[in-house]
Design an enzyme around this catalytic site. Structure first.
Site, mmCIF file in Angstrom:
data_model
loop_
_atom_site.group_PDB
_atom_site.id
_atom_site.type_symbol
_atom_site.label_atom_id
_atom_site.label_comp_id
_atom_site.label_asym_id
_atom_site.label_seq_id
_atom_site.Cartn_x
_atom_site.Cartn_y
_atom_site.Cartn_z
ATOM 1 N N ASP A 115 -7.815 -21.992 -14.818
ATOM 2 C CA ASP A 115 -8.985 -21.694 -14.012
ATOM 3 C C ASP A 115 -9.931 -22.899 -14.093
ATOM 4 O OD1 ASP A 115 -10.727 -20.184 -12.462
ATOM 5 O OD2 ASP A 115 -11.745 -19.359 -14.218
ATOM 6 N N CYS A 175 7.834 -10.088 -50.236
ATOM 7 C CA CYS A 175 9.046 -10.678 -49.687
ATOM 8 C C CYS A 175 9.588 -9.756 -48.597
ATOM 9 C CB CYS A 175 10.104 -10.924 -50.768
ATOM 10 S SG CYS A 175 10.633 -9.442 -51.624
ATOM 11 N N CYS A 218 17.407 -12.600 -49.189
ATOM 12 C CA CYS A 218 15.952 -12.791 -49.250
ATOM 13 C C CYS A 218 15.497 -14.060 -48.539
ATOM 14 C CB CYS A 218 15.488 -12.825 -50.706
ATOM 15 S SG CYS A 218 15.270 -11.178 -51.418
#
Length: 749
Positions: free
Chosen positions: A449, A17, A407
Site C-alpha cells: 500500500d 524438549c 529427541c
C-alpha cells in the site's frame, strides 16, 4: 445436549524438549471431551479446547501432573506475570516427580521454585509463578549430581572389592534409573509407550543382564547430563521474549484529586491519569494529556532513535520517557498492554506448528517404533542365523535403541522457529506462528500500500515559494493562520514552523472559508491561505506562478497559495512523503529476488510521483476489490505473494495474499489483522522478515542434517563393532544439545 467448547491455557513447568510436549499432548488428547491440544515447548504453555465443564480443568491438571510436570492455569489477569517466568527444565528427564516431595523438587525445574501468590477469587492456583534458581538446586540438577557421585563412588569401591563390581555399578545405576523407569511406565500408561525414558530403561536393564553394568551406570549419568544441558539451552530461547515483560515497571504514580500516589502498575484502570517523570519507564499504554518529550521506544519497536511525542499521541508500556514530565491517560490494562500482547502473540505463535514441524512430528511417530524393530532384529537375527554370540549382538541392539531416540530430530524445527520468533519480536517483527515464518521466506512478490506503508501517512511541507515575500515570512504568516487547527495540512505547516524555530505572530478574526481556505488579520494586514483556484479568483496568477504551481502538482504535491492584502505573496507545497527507509527497504527486497509493486487508491499523479521517487511499479486509483484482483493475478503468474498494508482497507487483498503483513506502531490493527506485523513501520523490516525466514529454514535443514547424520554414523559404527553404549548415548543427547545451540544462534539474527 452437547456442551459448547471453551479454550483453557496452562503453564507447564518442567517441559523443555519436544518429546515432553508430545507425551503431554497425547495424554491430554486421550481425555474424553477434549477437542484439540496445542503445546509449546519454548513458551512452556499448553492450550486445550474442551467441553465447557467445570470439572475439565482439574482433570487436565491431574493428567499432566501425573506425568511428573507441574501445571497451573493461566488466568487473563496474571498471564503477563506468568509469561515473564522461566521454567527451563526438561520434564522428560526429571524422573523423581512421583512422591509429593519429588513433585516439589520437579517444580523447581531448571532452578525454578514454585511460589504461590494469592489466588484470584474463583481461580484457585492462578497465582503460581516460578522464581529462577541455579540449575544445581533444581530437582533434575540434584538427581544428576547424585547419580554422578554414585558412579564415582562405584569406581572407588569397585577397586577395593573387585569381585562385587557388577553389583556395585548396578546399585549406582539404579540411583538415576529408578526415577527414569517410573516415569517411563507412567508415560506408557498415558499413551506413549516408545518414550526416551522407555528406551533408556530397556537399554540400561539389558546392559546389566549381559554383564555391562559399568557401562549402564555411565550411560545413565551421561543421559542426565545431556538432558540437563538441553534444559539450560532451551531456557535461553524461552527467556528471550519473556524478558520483555520485565521492562514494565511494577509501580505507577496515579493522579487522584490533584495529588499523586504510588500504586501497583497492574492495578491501573482504563481512564486513569498517571504522571511519568523524566527518565522513568512508562507503566501502561496511554495517550499524552500534557507534556512534550522524546520517548525511547526501542524496547517495543526496536527503533534506536527516540521519538518525540506530544499531546494526544500514544505511548507504550515499557518505553522510557526522556527529558520532560508527562501526564498520561491509561488506554489499556496491564494484561492488555502492548508488551503483554506481543508476548501472548509470540507464545501463541510458538504453539502453532510449521509445515516442516508437522512433517517431522508425523515422521517421528513411525521412526521410533521402527528403531525398536531394527534394534530387536540386530539383537536376534545374527545369533539365530550365524550362531554368533548372543551377548555381542544384544549389546549392539541396546546401543541402537539409544542411538535411535528421536529427541534431536523432533526438536530441530521448533527450537529454530521459537528462536526466530523471539528474535523477530524483539525487533518489532511479529509473525503469527511457524507456518507464517516458514511462508514469508518463500515470498517472490510483495504488493505494498502507499499511504501509511511506503509513506508516513501524514503530509509534510516540501516547498515554500516566495512570490513577493521572503520564504520565512510566507511560512510565518501561514503558520499564524493555521494555529489551533487539527487539519493534517495545518499540522504540517505548524510542524515546519516549529522545526525552523519561527516566531508565529498572533492572528485576529481568523475564520475558515468553506472549501477555499482560511483567513485572518495579522499585524493589521488581511491574510488568506487558499487553494490555487480560490486564490486565482481573488487575484489573477501570473503565467510564471501558474507554471510553478503546476510543476509542484506534477510531483504529487498539494499547493496552498498565500495572499496578503489581496496580492499573491507565496505558496506552500505539501505531500505525504516516503518513509526515510522506503527506498533502501525496496532495494533490499529486490536484492533478495522479490518483485515489488505499489497498490494504492490515491490519484495517479500523486501515486506515480512517489513511484518515480522510489523506483517501484505503480497501480493507482484502485478500489479494495481491485487490489484483491491484482494479488490474484500475481499468484496466477506463479508468484508467492505477500501483501503489506494497514490491515483495514486492504483487508480483501491481505486475505487473498499468501502472507498478509500489517504496518503499524503497536496498535490492535497491526497486531491482530494480518499474518504478521511490522510494529515500527519500517519498509526495510519487510526485507528483514524475509531474510529471517530464510535463515530459519537454513538453520532447520542444518539441524535435521546434524540429528540424522550423527545417528547414521553411529548406527554404522555400532553395527560393525567400533562404538558401544557410551558413544550411543552421546549421539542422542549430544545431537540434541548441538541442535538446540545451533537454533539459539538465530536469537542474534
Amino acid at each position: 445436549m452437547t456442551k459448547a467448547s471453551v479454550e483453557s491455557r496452562f503453564r507447564v513447568d518442567g517441559m523443555d524438549c519436544a518429546s515432553c510436549a508430545a507425551k503431554i499432548n497425547t495424554a491430554v488428547r486421550r481425555l474424553d471431551g477434549v477437542d484439540d491440544v496445542s503445546v509449546s515447548v519454548t513458551a512452556g504453555t499448553m492450550t486445550v479446547r474442551h467441553q465447557n465443564d467445570a470439572s475439565f480443568a482439574p482433570a487436565i491438571q491431574k493428567r499432566v501432573s501425573g506425568l511428573g510436570y507441574r501445571i497451573a492455569p493461566i488466568s487473563p489477569k496474571l498471564a503477563t506475570a506468568a509469561a515473564s517466568e522461566q521454567q527451563p527444565d526438561c520434564g522428560c528427564c526429571q524422573p523423581q516427580h512421583d512422591s509429593s516431595a519429588a513433585r516439589r523438587e520437579g517444580a523447581e525445574a531448571q532452578g525454578n521454585s514454585p511460589v504461590a501468590a494469592p489466588a484470584e477469587e474463583g481461580l484457585p492456583g492462578h497465582g503460581h509463578v516460578f522464581t529462577p534458581q541455579p540449575w544445581w538446586k533444581s530437582g533434575k540438577g540434584r538427581l544428576t549430581i547424585a547419580s554422578g557421585l554414585a558412579l564415582a563412588a562405584a569406581y572407588g569401591v569397585g577397586k577395593l572389592v573387585p569381585g562385587m563390581e557388577s553389583w556395585i555399578f548396578t546399585a549406582a545405576m539404579l540411583v538415576g534409573l529408578v526415577p527414569i523407569a517410573r516415569r517411563a511406565v507412567m508415560t506408557a500408561l498415558a499413551g506413549t509407550p516408545f518414550s526416551i525414558e522407555m528406551l533408556m530403561t530397556i537399554a540400561a536393564v539389558g546392559a546389566v543382564i549381559i554383564d555391562a553394568s559399568e557401562e549402564a551406570a555411565a550411560v545413565v549419568v551421561l543421559f542426565l547430563i545431556g538432558e540437563l544441558l538441553e534444559g539450560v539451552a532451551a531456557g535461553k530461547a524461552r527467556a528471550s521474549i519473556q524478558s520483555l515483560t520485565a521492562l514494565v515497571p511494577k509501580t505507577a504514580l496515579l493522579e487522584t484529586d490533584g495529588k499523586t500516589k504510588e500504586v501497583a502498575a497492574d492495578s491501573l484502570a482504563i481512564g486513569s491519569v498517571i504522571l511519568v517523570r523524566p527518565g522513568d519507564r512508562i507503566p501502561a499504554d496511554g495517550v499524552i494529556l500534557a507534556g512534550d518529550s522524546s520517548i525511547d521506544e526501542s524496547p517495543v519497536t526496536g527503533e534506536s532513535t527516540p521519538v518525540r511525542k506530544t499531546v494526544d499521541e500514544a505511548v507504550f508500556a515499557g518505553t522510557v520517557n526522556g527529558e520532560a514530565a508527562l501526564r498520561v491517560k491509561v488506554t489499556a490494562t496491564a494484561e492488555d498492554n502492548t508488551i503483554a500482547r506481543v508476548v501472548k502473540l509470540v507464545e501463541e505463535a510458538q504453539e502453532s506448528k510449521a509445515p516442516t514441524e508437522r512433517f517431522i512430528d508425523r515422521f517421528s511417530r513411525y521412526y521410533t517404533p521402527g528403531v525398536v524393530v531394527v534394534a530387536a532384529l540386530v539383537a536376534v537375527l545374527p545369533p539365530l542365523l550365524t550362531g554368533t554370540a548372543w551377548g555381542e549382538w544384544v549389546y549392539k541392539g541396546l546401543a541402537i535403541l539409544l542411538i535411535g531416540c528421536p529427541c534431536a530430530l523432533v526438536i530441530s524445527t521448533p527450537a529454530a522457529i521459537a528462536a526466530s520468533l523471539s528474535a523477530g519480536a524483539r525487533r518489532g517483527l511479529l509473525m503469527k506462528g511457524g507456518a507464517v515464518l516458514e511462508n514469508i521466506g518463500k515470498v517472490t512478490a510483495v504488493a505494498l500500500d502507499k499511504t501509511g506503508t511506503l509513506t508516513e501517512g501524514k503530509p509534510k511541507v516540501t516547498d515554500v515559494v516566495g512570490f513577493g515575500l521572503p520564504e520565512p515570512e510566507v511560512l510565518r504568516l501561514a503558520a499564524a493562520l493555521e494555529t489551533g487547527s487539527s487539519h493534517p495540512l495545518a499540522k504540517a505547516i505548524l510542524a515546519m514552523a516549529a522545526d525552523d524555530t519561527i516566531d508565529v505572530p498572533p492572528v485576529e478574526h481568523a475564520k475558515a472559508i468553506g472549501g477555499k481556505g482560511v483567513s485572518g488579520m495579522i499585524g493589521g494586514r488581511e491574510v488568506l491561505l487558499a487553494s490555487p483556484k480560490a486564490a486565482g479568483d481573488r487575484n489573477a496568477l501570473t503565467q510564471e506562478q501558474i507554471s510553478t504551481i503546476a510543476a509542484l502538482n506534477d510531483e504529487g504535491k498539494t499547493v496552498s497559495v498565500l495572499l496578503v492584502d489581496g496580492a499573491i505573496a507565496g505558496a506552500i507545497a505539501m505531500r505525504d512523503e516516503p518513509r526515510p527507509d522506503a527506498q533502501a527497504g525496496l532495494k533490499a527486497l529486490a536484492d533478495a529476488g522479490v518483485k515489488t509493486v505499489m497498490l494504492t487508491g490515491d490519484n495517479r499523479r500523486t501515486a506515480f510521483a512517489i513511484g518515480r521517487q522510489l523506483d517501484i511499479e505503480v497501480r493507482a486509483e484502485l478500489l479494495p476489490e481491485d487490489k484483491q484482483r491484482i494479488v490474484g493475478e500475481l499468484k496466477s503468474k506463479g508468484h508467492f505473494v505477500g501483501k503489506v498494508g494497514d490491515g483495514i482497507n486492504d483487508a480483501p487483498a491481505l486475505a487473498a495474499a499468501d502472507v498478509g503483513i500489517a504496518m503499524g506502531g503497536g496498535t490492535d490493527v497491526a497486531l491482530e489483522t494480518a499474518d504478521a506485523a511490522v510494529l515500527h513501520g519500517r519498509v526495510s523490516d519487510i526485507a528483514g522478515m524475509v531474510a529471517l525466514s530464510r535463515r530459519t529454514m537454513s538453520n532447520i535443514h542444518q539441524n535435521i542434517a546434524i540429528a540424522l547424520g550423527l545417528k547414521a554414523v553411529f548406527l554404522v559404527t555400532t553395527v560393525i563393532g567400533v562404538t558401544g553404549l557410551w558413544p550411543a548415548i552421546l549421539a542422542d543427547t549430544g545431537a540434541t544439545v548441538l541442535v538446540t545451540m545451533n537454533a539459539l544462534r538465530l536469537l542474534r539474527a
